[in-house]
Motif scaffolding. Structure first.
Motif, PDB file in Angstrom:
ATOM      1  N   HIS A  96       0.857  -1.187   0.000  1.00  0.00           N
ATOM      2  CA  HIS A  96       0.000   0.000   0.000  1.00  0.00           C
ATOM      3  C   HIS A  96       0.890   1.233   0.000  1.00  0.00           C
ATOM      4  CE1 HIS A  96      -2.793   3.076   1.422  1.00  0.00           C
ATOM      5  NE2 HIS A  96      -3.740   2.283   0.938  1.00  0.00           N
ATOM      6  N   PRO A  97       0.524   2.284  -0.748  1.00  0.00           N
ATOM      7  CA  PRO A  97       1.345   3.494  -0.781  1.00  0.00           C
ATOM      8  C   PRO A  97       1.538   4.141   0.584  1.00  0.00           C
ATOM      9  CG  PRO A  97      -0.705   3.827  -1.994  1.00  0.00           C
ATOM     10  CD  PRO A  97      -0.634   2.387  -1.627  1.00  0.00           C
ATOM     11  N   GLY A  98       0.642   3.876   1.510  1.00  0.00           N
ATOM     12  CA  GLY A  98       0.795   4.402   2.862  1.00  0.00           C
ATOM     13  C   GLY A  98       2.057   3.878   3.539  1.00  0.00           C
ATOM     14  N   GLU A  99       2.441   2.646   3.208  1.00  0.00           N
ATOM     15  CA  GLU A  99       3.670   2.088   3.768  1.00  0.00           C
ATOM     16  C   GLU A  99       4.895   2.840   3.248  1.00  0.00           C
ATOM     17  OE1 GLU A  99       3.887  -2.336   3.954  1.00  0.00           O
ATOM     18  OE2 GLU A  99       1.931  -2.198   2.954  1.00  0.00           O
ATOM     19  N   VAL A 100       4.861   3.185   1.976  1.00  0.00           N
ATOM     20  CA  VAL A 100       5.961   3.946   1.376  1.00  0.00           C
ATOM     21  C   VAL A 100       6.010   5.334   2.003  1.00  0.00           C
ATOM     22  CG1 VAL A 100       6.873   4.898  -0.786  1.00  0.00           C
ATOM     23  CG2 VAL A 100       5.764   2.651  -0.776  1.00  0.00           C
ATOM     24  N   LEU A 101       4.841   5.943   2.163  1.00  0.00           N
ATOM     25  CA  LEU A 101       4.769   7.268   2.775  1.00  0.00           C
ATOM     26  C   LEU A 101       5.279   7.228   4.213  1.00  0.00           C
ATOM     27  CD1 LEU A 101       4.014  10.238   2.712  1.00  0.00           C
ATOM     28  CD2 LEU A 101       1.637   9.564   3.178  1.00  0.00           C
ATOM     29  N   ALA A 102       4.901   6.215   4.956  1.00  0.00           N
ATOM     30  CA  ALA A 102       5.373   6.089   6.345  1.00  0.00           C
ATOM     31  C   ALA A 102       6.890   6.017   6.395  1.00  0.00           C
ATOM     32  CB  ALA A 102       4.757   4.859   6.998  1.00  0.00           C
ATOM     33  N   ASN A 103       7.481   5.246   5.493  1.00  0.00           N
ATOM     34  CA  ASN A 103       8.940   5.148   5.437  1.00  0.00           C
ATOM     35  C   ASN A 103       9.581   6.480   5.074  1.00  0.00           C
ATOM     36  OD1 ASN A 103       8.959   2.427   6.115  1.00  0.00           O
ATOM     37  ND2 ASN A 103       8.920   1.768   3.987  1.00  0.00           N
ATOM     38  N   GLU A 104       8.945   7.202   4.171  1.00  0.00           N
ATOM     39  CA  GLU A 104       9.469   8.510   3.755  1.00  0.00           C
ATOM     40  C   GLU A 104       9.414   9.510   4.912  1.00  0.00           C
ATOM     41  OE1 GLU A 104      11.365  11.083   1.243  1.00  0.00           O
ATOM     42  OE2 GLU A 104      10.944   8.968   0.864  1.00  0.00           O
ATOM     43  N   LEU A 105       8.310   9.534   5.625  1.00  0.00           N
ATOM     44  CA  LEU A 105       8.185  10.443   6.768  1.00  0.00           C
ATOM     45  C   LEU A 105       9.213  10.100   7.839  1.00  0.00           C
ATOM     46  CD1 LEU A 105       4.301  10.749   7.154  1.00  0.00           C
ATOM     47  CD2 LEU A 105       5.872  12.312   5.987  1.00  0.00           C
ATOM     48  N   GLU A 106       9.398   8.822   8.081  1.00  0.00           N
ATOM     49  CA  GLU A 106      10.383   8.396   9.073  1.00  0.00           C
ATOM     50  C   GLU A 106      11.798   8.794   8.651  1.00  0.00           C
ATOM     51  OE1 GLU A 106      12.129   4.236  10.844  1.00  0.00           O
ATOM     52  OE2 GLU A 106       9.996   4.305  10.361  1.00  0.00           O
ATOM     53  N   ALA A 107      12.119   8.587   7.386  1.00  0.00           N
ATOM     54  CA  ALA A 107      13.456   8.928   6.885  1.00  0.00           C
ATOM     55  C   ALA A 107      13.737  10.424   6.999  1.00  0.00           C
ATOM     56  CB  ALA A 107      13.599   8.477   5.435  1.00  0.00           C
ATOM     57  N   ARG A 108      12.683  11.220   6.842  1.00  0.00           N
ATOM     58  CA  ARG A 108      12.834  12.674   6.935  1.00  0.00           C
ATOM     59  C   ARG A 108      12.620  13.193   8.349  1.00  0.00           C
ATOM     60  NH1 ARG A 108      10.895  15.459   1.438  1.00  0.00           N
ATOM     61  NH2 ARG A 108      11.332  13.757  -0.002  1.00  0.00           N
ATOM     62  N   LYS A 109      12.346  12.284   9.267  1.00  0.00           N
ATOM     63  CA  LYS A 109      12.105  12.631  10.671  1.00  0.00           C
ATOM     64  C   LYS A 109      10.954  13.639  10.829  1.00  0.00           C
ATOM     65  CE  LYS A 109      16.836  11.676  12.253  1.00  0.00           C
ATOM     66  NZ  LYS A 109      17.076  10.599  11.412  1.00  0.00           N
ATOM     67  N   LEU A 110       9.881  13.391  10.067  1.00  0.00           N
ATOM     68  CA  LEU A 110       8.687  14.235  10.133  1.00  0.00           C
ATOM     69  C   LEU A 110       7.628  13.543  10.986  1.00  0.00           C
ATOM     70  CD1 LEU A 110       8.459  15.177   6.347  1.00  0.00           C
ATOM     71  CD2 LEU A 110       9.241  16.649   8.207  1.00  0.00           C
TER      72      LEU A 110
END
Length: 100
Positions: free
Chosen positions: A21-35
């Protein structure tokens, strides 16, 4: 769902189907950016509960959300919509396989 090509120990290639699900990709992106989720949701013009549902795979990425993600993360809206389309198609393919 993405098909990933994997090589086994003998060098033979096989495909692995992953329903993502794209939400999983988004979650990883937010985590990587520390948002933080709540701060990002507000900045992206969404309710925190909406973002939470996306991250948990309970809500789809719409064109509006994809454009907001593009503005905030500088990742093209088409990327997010393609992820959603791939997820939706594979989910339906899986359903059809179960009925036949």
């Amino acid at each position: 769902m993405r098909q990933s090509k994997i090589l086994n120990k003998k060098g033979n290639q096989f495909n692995v189907n992953i329903l993502l699900h794209p939400g999983e990709v988004l979650a990883n992106e937010l985590e990587a950016r520390k948002l933080t989720k709540a701060a990002f949701a507000i900045k992206a013009g969404a309710y925190p509960s909406q973002l939470t549902d996306i991250l948990k795979g309970k809500r789809n990425i719409t064109a509006y959300i994809a454009l907001r993600l593009e503005m905030e993360l500088e990742i093209p809206a088409e990327f997010w919509l393609r992820l959603q389309m791939d997820y939706n198609l594979q989910k339906e393919r899986n359903k059809l396989k179960q009925t036949t």
